[in-house]
Design an enzyme around this catalytic site. Structure first.
Site, short mmCIF file in Angstrom:
data_model
loop_
_atom_site.label_atom_id
_atom_site.label_comp_id
_atom_site.label_asym_id
_atom_site.label_seq_id
_atom_site.Cartn_x
_atom_site.Cartn_y
_atom_site.Cartn_z
N GLU A 198 4.13 -8.57 -11.69
CA GLU A 198 5.33 -7.87 -12.14
C GLU A 198 5.52 -8.01 -13.65
O GLU A 198 5.90 -7.06 -14.34
CB GLU A 198 6.55 -8.42 -11.40
CG GLU A 198 6.56 -8.10 -9.91
CD GLU A 198 7.57 -8.92 -9.14
OE1 GLU A 198 7.95 -8.50 -8.03
OE2 GLU A 198 7.96 -10.01 -9.63
N ASP A 264 11.52 -15.77 -2.73
CA ASP A 264 12.90 -16.03 -2.32
C ASP A 264 13.21 -17.52 -2.37
O ASP A 264 14.29 -17.94 -2.78
CB ASP A 264 13.13 -15.52 -0.90
CG ASP A 264 13.04 -14.00 -0.79
OD1 ASP A 264 13.14 -13.33 -1.83
OD2 ASP A 264 12.88 -13.50 0.33
#
Length: 478
Positions: A198, A264
């Protein structure tokens, strides 16, 4: 660096983002379909777990922090399942219901611990749904100590700037798990946690460690961030801050089984720790340990505070062996969280002999964990007289820690272990001798809080004093 566990129970985290239901169908596979060259799965179990922002909220709650979740759902069965699962984990749900879009659901077919197929049921939410969610989140932000923006590019976070600016005005940490190729919408956040792929989608391919750091510093400056954490898979993670040396942490996983939800877990631990007032380097190190745990599990999974504490103890060498009182207190808290029964005994243990070994083995059988408290050198001298101890306390502790029956060894300076008993509160207090329990120092303390006191017999002809006297006799014959 020396790690420590924050007071997660003092943290309250608001999670805002893309909410989804992770559904798993488990079954056996023993044949190929006659209709097509695909395996036939005989489904035996259906499992539903909150995913996306829901998994972040679950991780935060599992750590012991208060967790509030704001997200978009449809008016459907999946939304009801999500709310039921989340509220069962003590998460306050602030759902914005869309009348036109369904709850995002991802169905995975699992056989023999392997994922065979994933089916996605989703339509990106409309701008008006995202705007309504933003208003809901702004209201929920008032009592938060940290904010997590969990973006999966499903439409819940089309414009997070109002929320970021409100959190900045409130002076709380803003952590973003970003998506897409335009990070400008996260301007002003405290910390972004992109993975390397990313990150490079924004800044281009990094050719070296120095190149990565320079590009990260440029992004920090451009987006007015306080820090950037780049997660790098098998290469660990890198924390970059303005004016500070880069902080690289190696990957901690012993075996990678499933990377689902690892990101997460990282942002959950970071948010819960920062919300509890922890510093960023310690929070990042804890998140790195937690990521190493979660990738060894199948599917999205929450990391509990006891699991993380045990990882910290392994890191600090306090899972077993010689420890400080502070380390021991944390270790016992974790042991009790796992339902373990603590046995405590104490003594000088000057010269370890067969009597000690047998006695400690018997003591260990009275519970799940054995703590041995050792008199300090000054305390032994006061009790036994000049010339004792024969072995200094560090050597005595090291020998005891090497015995299979012993879990932890701790040293005390007082004449008696009573102050330690007040702090540790073991379930069982054990002492060796030929007297009843009222002859055991500290028995009143232990029984007052509901503990047990046990007296064990010493092995015959085994005592440190007898060994010392025998050596003296041989060296000084009459």
């Amino acid at each position: 660096m020396k790690l420590h566990m924050p007071r997660f129970d003092q943290s309250r985290v608001l999670v805002v983002g893309d909410l989804m239901l992770d559904r798993y169908w488990h079954g056996n596979t023993s044949r190929v379909s006659p209709e097509a060259p695909v395996p036939v799965v005989d489904v035996k179990q259906i499992e539903d777990r909150p995913g996306g922002a829901g998994n972040v909220a679950l991780n935060i709650s599992a750590l012991g922090s208060a967790s509030v979740l704001a997200g978009l759902v449809g008016r459907d069965e999946a939304a009801g399942v999500l709310q039921q699962r989340l509220e069962a984990a003590n998460i306050l749900c602030q759902f914005q219901v869309s009348e036109t879009h369904p709850t995002i659901t991802k169905l995975r077919v699992i056989s023999r611990h392997q994922q065979l197929l994933r089916l996605d049921f989703e339509n990106p939410f409309a701008p008006e749904d995202a705007q309504a969610l933003s208003q809901t989140a702004l209201t929920a932000l008032k009592d938060a100590k940290a904010l997590v923006i969990s973006d999966y590019a499903k439409g819940a976070l089309q414009d997070p700037q109002p929320l970021i600016q409100a959190a900045r005005a409130q002076g709380i940490a803003i952590l973003v798990d970003p998506k897409g190729t335009d990070f400008r919408k996260y301007r002003g956040a405290t910390l972004l946690t992109p993975n390397l792929h990313e990150f490079e989608a924004i800044v281009g391919k990094t050719t070296s460690e120095q190149d990565l750091v320079e590009k990260a510093q440029s992004m920090i400056h451009e987006l007015e961030l306080q820090a950037l954490l780049v997660t790098r898979g098998e290469h660990g993670m890198s924390l970059i801050r303005p004016g500070e040396p880069e902080f690289h942490l190696p990957a901690r996983a012993r075996e990678v089984f499933d990377v689902t939800g690892a990101g997460d877990t990282v942002i959950s631990v970071l948010a819960a720790a920062l919300g509890a007032g922890d510093d960023l380097p310690n929070a990042v190190a804890l998140a790195n340990l937690a990521a190493g745990i979660v990738v060894g599990k199948l599917g999205t999974a929450a990391i509990s505070a006891p699991e993380l504490r045990r990882a910290v103890q392994r890191e600090q060498g306090s899972e077993r062996g010689a420890v400080t009182v502070e380390q021991l207190t944390l270790a016992l808290e974790d042991a009790r969280a796992h339902g373990e029964r603590i046995v405590f005994t104490n003594g000088c243990f000057d010269i370890i002999h067969a009597g000690h070994v047998g006695y400690l083995e018997q003591a260990r059988q009275l519970g799940d964990r054995l703590v041995v408290a050792v008199n300090s050198d000054a305390s032994v001298t006061k009790l036994k007289g000049p010339g004792r101890p024969i072995n200094p306390q560090d050597r005595r502790m090291k020998v005891l820690a090497g015995l299979e029956a012993v879990d932890w060894v701790v040293c005390f300076d007082d004449d008696t272990p009573e102050p330690l008993l007040d702090v540790l509160k073991p379930e069982v207090l054990v002492k060796g001798g030929d007297y009843d329990k009222k002859g055991v120092v500290g028995w009143e303390i232990v029984e007052a809080y509901g503990g047990e006191v046990k007296v064990l017999s010493f092995f015959d002809d085994c005592s440190t004093t007898a060994i010392v006297n025998k050596v003296l006799e041989k060296n000084n014959p009459q």
